[in-house]
Design a protein around this motif. Structure first.
Motif, PDB file in Angstrom:
ATOM      1  N   LEU A 100       0.742  -1.125   0.031  1.00 22.82           N
ATOM      2  CA  LEU A 100      -0.080  -0.114   0.046  1.00 22.82           C
ATOM      3  C   LEU A 100       0.907   1.244  -0.010  1.00 22.82           C
ATOM      4  O   LEU A 100       2.220   1.272   0.462  1.00 22.82           O
ATOM      5  CB  LEU A 100      -0.876   0.200   1.389  1.00 22.82           C
ATOM      6  CG  LEU A 100      -1.769  -1.176   1.462  1.00 22.82           C
ATOM      7  CD1 LEU A 100      -2.791  -0.873   2.701  1.00 22.82           C
ATOM      8  CD2 LEU A 100      -2.546  -1.567   0.444  1.00 22.82           C
ATOM      9  N   ARG A 101       0.380   2.377  -0.595  1.00 21.72           N
ATOM     10  CA  ARG A 101       0.983   3.422  -0.487  1.00 21.72           C
ATOM     11  C   ARG A 101      -0.017   4.685   0.363  1.00 21.72           C
ATOM     12  O   ARG A 101      -1.154   4.477   0.183  1.00 21.72           O
ATOM     13  CB  ARG A 101       1.144   4.195  -1.864  1.00 21.72           C
ATOM     14  CG  ARG A 101       2.443   3.563  -2.590  1.00 21.72           C
ATOM     15  CD  ARG A 101       2.730   4.252  -3.963  1.00 21.72           C
ATOM     16  NE  ARG A 101       2.890   5.670  -3.520  1.00 21.72           N
ATOM     17  CZ  ARG A 101       4.128   6.375  -2.769  1.00 21.72           C
ATOM     18  NH1 ARG A 101       5.004   5.802  -2.497  1.00 21.72           N
ATOM     19  NH2 ARG A 101       3.774   7.824  -2.874  1.00 21.72           N
ATOM     20  N   ALA A 102       0.662   5.407   1.027  1.00 23.49           N
ATOM     21  CA  ALA A 102      -0.092   6.546   1.760  1.00 23.49           C
ATOM     22  C   ALA A 102      -0.655   7.335   0.749  1.00 23.49           C
ATOM     23  O   ALA A 102      -0.145   7.734  -0.254  1.00 23.49           O
ATOM     24  CB  ALA A 102       0.903   7.234   2.549  1.00 23.49           C
ATOM     25  N   GLU A 103      -1.887   7.916   1.287  1.00 27.43           N
ATOM     26  CA  GLU A 103      -2.748   9.086   0.390  1.00 27.43           C
ATOM     27  C   GLU A 103      -2.852  10.066   1.563  1.00 27.43           C
ATOM     28  O   GLU A 103      -3.835   9.551   2.312  1.00 27.43           O
ATOM     29  CB  GLU A 103      -3.813   8.449  -0.217  1.00 27.43           C
ATOM     30  CG  GLU A 103      -4.581   9.364  -1.011  1.00 27.43           C
ATOM     31  CD  GLU A 103      -5.755   8.873  -1.975  1.00 27.43           C
ATOM     32  OE1 GLU A 103      -5.935   7.646  -1.912  1.00 27.43           O
ATOM     33  OE2 GLU A 103      -6.575   9.762  -2.716  1.00 27.43           O
ATOM     34  N   ILE A 125      -5.995  11.033   6.063  1.00 28.29           N
ATOM     35  CA  ILE A 125      -4.751  10.119   5.801  1.00 28.29           C
ATOM     36  C   ILE A 125      -5.478   8.718   5.614  1.00 28.29           C
ATOM     37  O   ILE A 125      -6.153   7.844   6.189  1.00 28.29           O
ATOM     38  CB  ILE A 125      -3.985   9.760   7.067  1.00 28.29           C
ATOM     39  CG1 ILE A 125      -3.470  11.302   7.753  1.00 28.29           C
ATOM     40  CG2 ILE A 125      -2.900   8.959   7.097  1.00 28.29           C
ATOM     41  CD1 ILE A 125      -2.937  11.198   9.102  1.00 28.29           C
ATOM     42  N   GLY A 126      -5.179   8.298   4.230  1.00 23.79           N
ATOM     43  CA  GLY A 126      -5.836   6.917   3.612  1.00 23.79           C
ATOM     44  C   GLY A 126      -4.500   6.274   2.890  1.00 23.79           C
ATOM     45  O   GLY A 126      -3.615   6.570   3.005  1.00 23.79           O
ATOM     46  N   LEU A 128       0.662   2.352   8.828  1.00 22.86           N
ATOM     47  CA  LEU A 128       1.347   3.402   9.183  1.00 22.86           C
ATOM     48  C   LEU A 128       2.834   3.181   8.574  1.00 22.86           C
ATOM     49  O   LEU A 128       3.339   2.188   8.866  1.00 22.86           O
ATOM     50  CB  LEU A 128       1.277   3.339  10.511  1.00 22.86           C
ATOM     51  CG  LEU A 128       2.306   4.165  11.560  1.00 22.86           C
ATOM     52  CD1 LEU A 128       1.930   5.728  11.052  1.00 22.86           C
ATOM     53  CD2 LEU A 128       2.174   4.191  13.010  1.00 22.86           C
ATOM     54  N   ASP A 129       3.065   4.012   7.729  1.00 21.44           N
ATOM     55  CA  ASP A 129       4.459   3.996   7.022  1.00 21.44           C
ATOM     56  C   ASP A 129       5.399   5.455   7.173  1.00 21.44           C
ATOM     57  O   ASP A 129       4.968   6.168   7.780  1.00 21.44           O
ATOM     58  CB  ASP A 129       4.416   3.459   5.839  1.00 21.44           C
ATOM     59  CG  ASP A 129       3.642   4.559   4.818  1.00 21.44           C
ATOM     60  OD1 ASP A 129       3.323   5.392   5.320  1.00 21.44           O
ATOM     61  OD2 ASP A 129       3.559   4.280   3.887  1.00 21.44           O
ATOM     62  N   ASP A 130       6.415   5.352   6.848  1.00 27.86           N
ATOM     63  CA  ASP A 130       7.239   6.443   6.894  1.00 27.86           C
ATOM     64  C   ASP A 130       6.759   7.851   6.248  1.00 27.86           C
ATOM     65  O   ASP A 130       6.933   8.769   7.055  1.00 27.86           O
ATOM     66  CB  ASP A 130       8.442   6.120   6.008  1.00 27.86           C
ATOM     67  CG  ASP A 130       9.546   5.273   6.750  1.00 27.86           C
ATOM     68  OD1 ASP A 130       9.196   4.847   7.785  1.00 27.86           O
ATOM     69  OD2 ASP A 130      10.335   4.769   6.122  1.00 27.86           O
ATOM     70  N   GLU A 131       5.995   7.654   5.107  1.00 28.94           N
ATOM     71  CA  GLU A 131       5.443   8.811   4.578  1.00 28.94           C
ATOM     72  C   GLU A 131       4.334   9.354   5.474  1.00 28.94           C
ATOM     73  O   GLU A 131       4.300  10.808   5.472  1.00 28.94           O
ATOM     74  CB  GLU A 131       4.771   8.369   3.251  1.00 28.94           C
ATOM     75  CG  GLU A 131       4.257   9.556   2.372  1.00 28.94           C
ATOM     76  CD  GLU A 131       3.823   9.290   1.046  1.00 28.94           C
ATOM     77  OE1 GLU A 131       4.136   8.091   0.590  1.00 28.94           O
ATOM     78  OE2 GLU A 131       3.065  10.182   0.595  1.00 28.94           O
ATOM     79  N   ILE A 132       3.406   8.434   5.928  1.00 24.22           N
ATOM     80  CA  ILE A 132       2.617   9.056   7.004  1.00 24.22           C
ATOM     81  C   ILE A 132       3.160   9.583   8.283  1.00 24.22           C
ATOM     82  O   ILE A 132       2.638  10.607   8.627  1.00 24.22           O
ATOM     83  CB  ILE A 132       1.483   7.793   7.405  1.00 24.22           C
ATOM     84  CG1 ILE A 132       0.688   7.355   6.040  1.00 24.22           C
ATOM     85  CG2 ILE A 132       0.601   8.355   8.602  1.00 24.22           C
ATOM     86  CD1 ILE A 132       0.056   6.070   6.309  1.00 24.22           C
ATOM     87  N   GLU A 138       0.255   0.748  17.316  1.00 25.06           N
ATOM     88  CA  GLU A 138       1.244   1.232  16.341  1.00 25.06           C
ATOM     89  C   GLU A 138       1.485   2.795  16.640  1.00 25.06           C
ATOM     90  O   GLU A 138       2.427   3.259  16.557  1.00 25.06           O
ATOM     91  CB  GLU A 138       1.415   0.611  15.119  1.00 25.06           C
ATOM     92  CG  GLU A 138       1.202  -0.952  14.983  1.00 25.06           C
ATOM     93  CD  GLU A 138       2.567  -1.834  15.380  1.00 25.06           C
ATOM     94  OE1 GLU A 138       3.529  -1.305  15.396  1.00 25.06           O
ATOM     95  OE2 GLU A 138       2.270  -2.826  15.288  1.00 25.06           O
ATOM     96  N   TRP A 139       0.282   3.391  16.350  1.00 24.93           N
ATOM     97  CA  TRP A 139       0.142   4.808  16.187  1.00 24.93           C
ATOM     98  C   TRP A 139       0.474   5.434  17.537  1.00 24.93           C
ATOM     99  O   TRP A 139       1.295   6.461  17.487  1.00 24.93           O
ATOM    100  CB  TRP A 139      -1.128   5.443  15.543  1.00 24.93           C
ATOM    101  CG  TRP A 139      -1.621   4.780  14.011  1.00 24.93           C
ATOM    102  CD1 TRP A 139      -1.731   3.598  13.746  1.00 24.93           C
ATOM    103  CD2 TRP A 139      -1.598   5.870  12.879  1.00 24.93           C
ATOM    104  NE1 TRP A 139      -2.126   3.900  12.241  1.00 24.93           N
ATOM    105  CE2 TRP A 139      -1.931   5.135  11.773  1.00 24.93           C
ATOM    106  CE3 TRP A 139      -1.422   7.327  12.823  1.00 24.93           C
ATOM    107  CZ2 TRP A 139      -2.199   5.684  10.709  1.00 24.93           C
ATOM    108  CZ3 TRP A 139      -1.479   7.852  11.892  1.00 24.93           C
ATOM    109  CH2 TRP A 139      -2.107   7.115  10.555  1.00 24.93           C
TER     110      TRP A 139
END
Ligand code: ZN
Ligand code: ZN
Length: 279
Positions: free
Chosen positions: A57-60, A71-72, A101-105, A131-132
């Motif tokens: 997945l990629r952050a949107e 944040i999607g 939850l990734d680096d971009e987010i 995690e958040w």
């Protein structure tokens, strides 16, 4: 200390996105999906991990209005909700949560000042809340009536009771119930250019016609709520001013005159349940 041969994994249900307490093997089932408000996928129970989601997945990130960031992910995952980061005079609130939850987010959230408090409308969106909470050193506020649906207990989780929690200046949690006993919405005072906004998750559901909302015990399984419950939910919103409602997904918002939309939607809903429309 010697590492175990297989480190425990915090498995994530692929249908609802709920992360479970770490274990060597995936759980036998997902209680959230076995409940009548959700469902086990037609292919049976499937599990994934946060590491796998970070690959797929990629952050949107979208600015919804000044002070409000959606944040999607692309593609969307599980139920597909997009949490909101709301800026308030008292700090930043992460409203609702999602599995990725990734680096971009992380960078996007830190660039907006981080998270002071996490609040979640109901168990379908608990997702990877722990995690958040750890990444941003923020407490998670959940309504105590939904305590049994927490699949990954953690010291960051703080349960609140009653009908209202003044979370921080400019953010108030209201327990409306309905979809879940602890079903919560957030009143964001700064929203809609200061006219007030409601962040509503699935509790007050923004529907396809964007000037209406609805209320259900189960959305995927189409189980309605009784008239008395819907009337009670709307009565709890009566004292609050809000002109806009942000629902659970991108593009699900009532942009103007939202309080009137809630009132007329509840009237239509209760009429449909009680007597129908005669045609
Ligand atoms: Zn599940
Ligand atoms: Zn839900």
């Amino acid at each position: 200390m010697e590492a175990s041969r297989q480190d425990p994994t915090a498995w994530i249900c692929a249908t609802c996105g709920t992360q479970h307490a770490p274990a060597a093997e995936p759980p036998a089932g997902c209680a959230i999906c076995l409940d009548e408000r959700q469902y086990v996928g037609a292919g049976g129970q499937r599990w994934t991990t946060l590491a796998d989601l970070r690959e797929r997945l990629r952050a949107e990130i979208r600015q919804e209005e000044p002070g409000l960031t959606g944040i999607g992910s692309t593609p969307s995952f599980a139920i597909g909700q997009r949490p909101l980061l709301a800026r308030c005079p008292g700090g930043n609130v992460l409203w609702d949560c999602m599995a990725l939850l990734d680096d971009e987010i992380e960078a996007a959230v830190r660039g907006r000042g981080g998270i002071d408090a996490i609040a979640i409308s109901h168990p379908h969106y608990y997702s990877t809340m722990v995690e958040w909470a750890r990444a941003f050193d923020a407490p998670i506020h959940l309504h105590a009536a939904d305590r049994r649906w927490v699949m990954r207990p953690d010291p960051a989780v703080r349960f609140w009771d009653g009908e209202r929690l003044d979370l921080l200046e400019g953010a108030t949690l209201l327990r409306l119930g309905g979809h879940f006993a602890g079903g919560t919405v957030m009143h964001w005072a700064a929203g809609a250019e200061g006219r007030g906004a409601l962040l509503s998750g699935d509790i007050v559901q923004v529907v396809a016609d964007r000037s209406w909302v609805s209320f259900m015990r189960s959305y995927p399984n189409l189980i309605p709520l009784p008239v008395a419950t819907v009337e009670e939910m709307v009565a709890k919103l009566e004292p609050w001013d809000f002109d806009r409602i942000y629902g659970a997904w991108f593009d699900r918002a009532v942009m103007d005159d939202a309080k009137a939309a809630v009132i007329r939607s509840a009237e239509r809903y209760c009429r449909a349940i009680a007597e129908g429309f005669g045609e």
